[in-house]
Design an enzyme around this catalytic site. Structure first.
Site, PDB file in Angstrom:
ATOM      1  N   HIS A   1    -100.940 -18.717 -19.734  1.00 20.00           N
ATOM      2  CA  HIS A   1    -101.686 -17.552 -20.195  1.00 20.00           C
ATOM      3  C   HIS A   1    -101.153 -17.049 -21.546  1.00 20.00           C
ATOM      4  O   HIS A   1    -100.019 -16.602 -21.621  1.00 20.00           O
ATOM      5  CB  HIS A   1    -101.549 -16.453 -19.130  1.00 20.00           C
ATOM      6  CG  HIS A   1    -102.338 -15.230 -19.400  1.00 20.00           C
ATOM      7  ND1 HIS A   1    -101.809 -13.975 -19.259  1.00 20.00           N
ATOM      8  CD2 HIS A   1    -103.620 -15.067 -19.795  1.00 20.00           C
ATOM      9  CE1 HIS A   1    -102.742 -13.084 -19.550  1.00 20.00           C
ATOM     10  NE2 HIS A   1    -103.841 -13.711 -19.876  1.00 20.00           N
TER      11      HIS A   1
ATOM     12  N   GLU B   1    -104.496 -20.981 -22.047  1.00 13.42           N
ATOM     13  CA  GLU B   1    -105.481 -19.943 -22.340  1.00 13.42           C
ATOM     14  C   GLU B   1    -105.055 -19.229 -23.609  1.00 13.42           C
ATOM     15  O   GLU B   1    -103.851 -19.050 -23.852  1.00 13.42           O
ATOM     16  CB  GLU B   1    -105.539 -18.947 -21.172  1.00 13.42           C
ATOM     17  CG  GLU B   1    -106.667 -17.932 -21.249  1.00 13.42           C
ATOM     18  CD  GLU B   1    -106.298 -16.578 -21.843  1.00 13.42           C
ATOM     19  OE1 GLU B   1    -107.183 -15.726 -21.918  1.00 13.42           O
ATOM     20  OE2 GLU B   1    -105.131 -16.369 -22.253  1.00 13.42           O
TER      21      GLU B   1
ATOM     22  N   HIS C   1    -104.507 -11.361 -29.162  1.00 10.82           N
ATOM     23  CA  HIS C   1    -105.088 -10.718 -27.979  1.00 10.82           C
ATOM     24  C   HIS C   1    -105.694  -9.350 -28.256  1.00 10.82           C
ATOM     25  O   HIS C   1    -106.848  -9.090 -27.931  1.00 10.82           O
ATOM     26  CB  HIS C   1    -104.025 -10.593 -26.883  1.00 10.82           C
ATOM     27  CG  HIS C   1    -104.548  -9.943 -25.648  1.00 10.82           C
ATOM     28  ND1 HIS C   1    -104.545  -8.570 -25.462  1.00 10.82           N
ATOM     29  CD2 HIS C   1    -105.139 -10.461 -24.537  1.00 10.82           C
ATOM     30  CE1 HIS C   1    -105.078  -8.286 -24.299  1.00 10.82           C
ATOM     31  NE2 HIS C   1    -105.450  -9.417 -23.713  1.00 10.82           N
TER      32      HIS C   1
ATOM     33  N   GLU D   1    -110.762 -17.648 -24.831  1.00 11.03           N
ATOM     34  CA  GLU D   1    -111.407 -16.380 -24.506  1.00 11.03           C
ATOM     35  C   GLU D   1    -111.885 -15.725 -25.788  1.00 11.03           C
ATOM     36  O   GLU D   1    -111.084 -15.470 -26.699  1.00 11.03           O
ATOM     37  CB  GLU D   1    -110.453 -15.428 -23.764  1.00 11.03           C
ATOM     38  CG  GLU D   1    -111.192 -14.137 -23.417  1.00 11.03           C
ATOM     39  CD  GLU D   1    -110.340 -13.024 -22.848  1.00 11.03           C
ATOM     40  OE1 GLU D   1    -109.186 -13.260 -22.432  1.00 11.03           O
ATOM     41  OE2 GLU D   1    -110.851 -11.893 -22.841  1.00 11.03           O
TER      42      GLU D   1
ATOM     43  N   ASP E   1    -106.751 -16.230 -26.906  1.00  8.42           N
ATOM     44  CA  ASP E   1    -107.793 -15.251 -27.253  1.00  8.42           C
ATOM     45  C   ASP E   1    -108.145 -15.386 -28.730  1.00  8.42           C
ATOM     46  O   ASP E   1    -107.243 -15.507 -29.570  1.00  8.42           O
ATOM     47  CB  ASP E   1    -107.256 -13.828 -27.024  1.00  8.42           C
ATOM     48  CG  ASP E   1    -106.651 -13.670 -25.648  1.00  8.42           C
ATOM     49  OD1 ASP E   1    -107.408 -13.468 -24.700  1.00  8.42           O
ATOM     50  OD2 ASP E   1    -105.401 -13.781 -25.526  1.00  8.42           O
TER      51      ASP E   1
HETATM   52  O1  G3P Z   1    -108.673 -14.935 -19.699  1.00  9.32           O
HETATM   53  C1  G3P Z   1    -107.932 -14.367 -18.682  1.00  9.32           C
HETATM   54  C2  G3P Z   1    -107.189 -13.176 -19.152  1.00  9.32           C
HETATM   55  O2  G3P Z   1    -106.486 -13.545 -20.294  1.00  9.32           O
HETATM   56  C3  G3P Z   1    -108.048 -11.983 -19.423  1.00  9.32           C
HETATM   57  O3  G3P Z   1    -107.322 -10.846 -19.708  1.00  9.32           O
HETATM   58  O4  G3P Z   1    -106.337  -9.169 -21.164  1.00  9.32           O
HETATM   59  O5  G3P Z   1    -105.039 -11.206 -20.653  1.00  9.32           O
HETATM   60  O6  G3P Z   1    -107.011 -11.339 -22.140  1.00  9.32           O
HETATM   61  P1  G3P Z   1    -106.388 -10.646 -20.968  1.00  9.32           P
HETATM   62 CA    CA Z   2    -107.110 -13.667 -22.503  1.00  7.55          CA
END
Ligand code: G3P
Ligand code: CA
Length: 242
Positions: free
Chosen positions: A6, A34, A49, A109, A36
Site C-alpha cells: 500500500h 498500490e 496521496h 488509484e 495514488d
Molecule cells: O486504494 C486503497 C486505499 O489506498 C484507499 O485509501 O486513503 O490509502 O488512498 P487511501
Molecule cells: Ca490509495
C-alpha cells in the site's frame, strides 16, 4: 490471501516514493503495488496521496497549484540525511516495468474525488498502453463516475471501486459504474460473506506510515479471508511475506 504493498512499503520507507516501490519489488510472493496519482498545474501525472503536499514534503499547498518543476524541488525526508522527490508516474513505470511484465500487478488509484482532474482517466490509460502495461494495471477510485469513464475509454481495463463500506462499494458497482472488484476499508465489511461470494474484495488498511514506528502487530489474515476479503493492501507487506 493476496498481499499488496500500500503506497509501496510505506511503513518502513516514505510512502509513494521510488524507494518504497523499489523495496516492494524485492518481496517474493507479493501480488501487487498500490499508489495514488494526481495532476500538477501543468498537467503531469504525479504519485502522491494527499491533495496537499504539506504532510509528506517540506512544501505547502495543493498539488494542483504546483508545476512539475516546482514540485520536484520539494523534499521528502527519508531519514539519515536522505531526501526523495515526488515521482512522476513515468518514473515509477521505468522502475516497475520489468516486474509488471513478469506478473506483478499495479493498482493505480486516481485521487480525484476532491479535485476531479479532468482528463486524467484518458491520460493514464494512454500512457499505460504506450508502455505496454495494460495487462498489469488495476485502476481504482472513490469516484464511480471516474470508474465509469475508465470503462468507457477502455472496456478491457480492470477496475476497482473504493469506499469505506463494502456495501457502498457494491451499491456503486450495481448502480452502474460496473467495476470488476470491491475496494473497501478492512473494517468496513458490513455484509455477510455469502453476499460477497464471487467478488474480488481488496481491503485497505490505514495507520502506521513512515516515520511512525511499527507496532509489531501482525493481522490474522485467515480471519479476514473468513469474512470475504480476498486481497489486502498493507503498509508493511514485508512483515507478512518473508
Ligand atoms: O486504494 C486503497 C486505499 O489506498 C484507499 O485509501 O486513503 O490509502 O488512498 P487511501
Ligand atoms: Ca490509495
Amino acid at each position: 490471501m493476496k498481499i499488496w504493498a500500500h503506497r509501496g512499503c510505506s511503513q518502513n520507507y516514505p510512502e509513494n516514493t521510488l524507494t518504497s516501490f523499489e523495496k516492494a519489488i524485492q518481496i517474493k510472493g507479493l501480488t501487487g503495488i498500490e499508489l495514488d496519482i494526481q495532476l500538477t498545474k501543468d498537467g503531469h501525472m504525479v504519485v502522491i496521496h494527499d491533495e496537499k503536499v504539506d504532510r509528506t514534503t517540506d512544501g505547502r499547498g495543493e498539488v494542483q497549484n504546483y508545476t512539475l518543476s516546482e514540485l520536484k524541488k520539494l523534499k521528502i525526508n527519508a531519514g539519515e540525511g536522505r531526501f526523495e522527490q515526488v515521482p512522476t508516474i513515468d518514473e515509477v513505470f521505468d522502475l516497475l516495468e520489468k516486474s509488471l511484465k513478469s506478473g506483478l500487478k499495479l493498482n493505480i488509484e486516481l485521487k480525484n474525488s476532491i479535485f476531479s482532474y479532468a482528463g486524467m482517466e484518458k491520460q493514464i490509460i494512454d500512457l499505460v498502453y504506450k508502455r505496454g502495461l495494460q495487462d498489469s494495471i488495476v485502476y481504482s477510485s472513490f469516484s464511480a463516475l471516474s470508474i465509469e469513464r475508465i470503462r468507457q475509454i477502455d472496456s478491457s481495463a480492470e477496475t476497482g471501486i473504493l469506499d469505506s463500506k463494502v456495501s457502498d462499494c457494491l451499491y456503486k458497482l450495481k448502480g452502474g459504474c460496473g467495476a470488476d472488484a470491491l475496494h473497501p476499508f478492512w473494517r468496513g465489511i458490513d455484509l455477510p460473506k455469502e453476499k460477497l461470494e464471487g467478488y474480488t474484495v481488496r481491503a485497505w488498511l490505514t495507520g502506521h506510515l513512515y516515520p511512525e514506528k511499527p507496532t509489531g502487530t501482525v493481522l490474522d489474515l485467515k480471519a479476514l479471508e473468513n469474512i470475504g476479503i480476498t486481497d489486502v493492501f498493507l503498509n508493511e507487506p514485508e512483515a507478512y511475506l518473508k
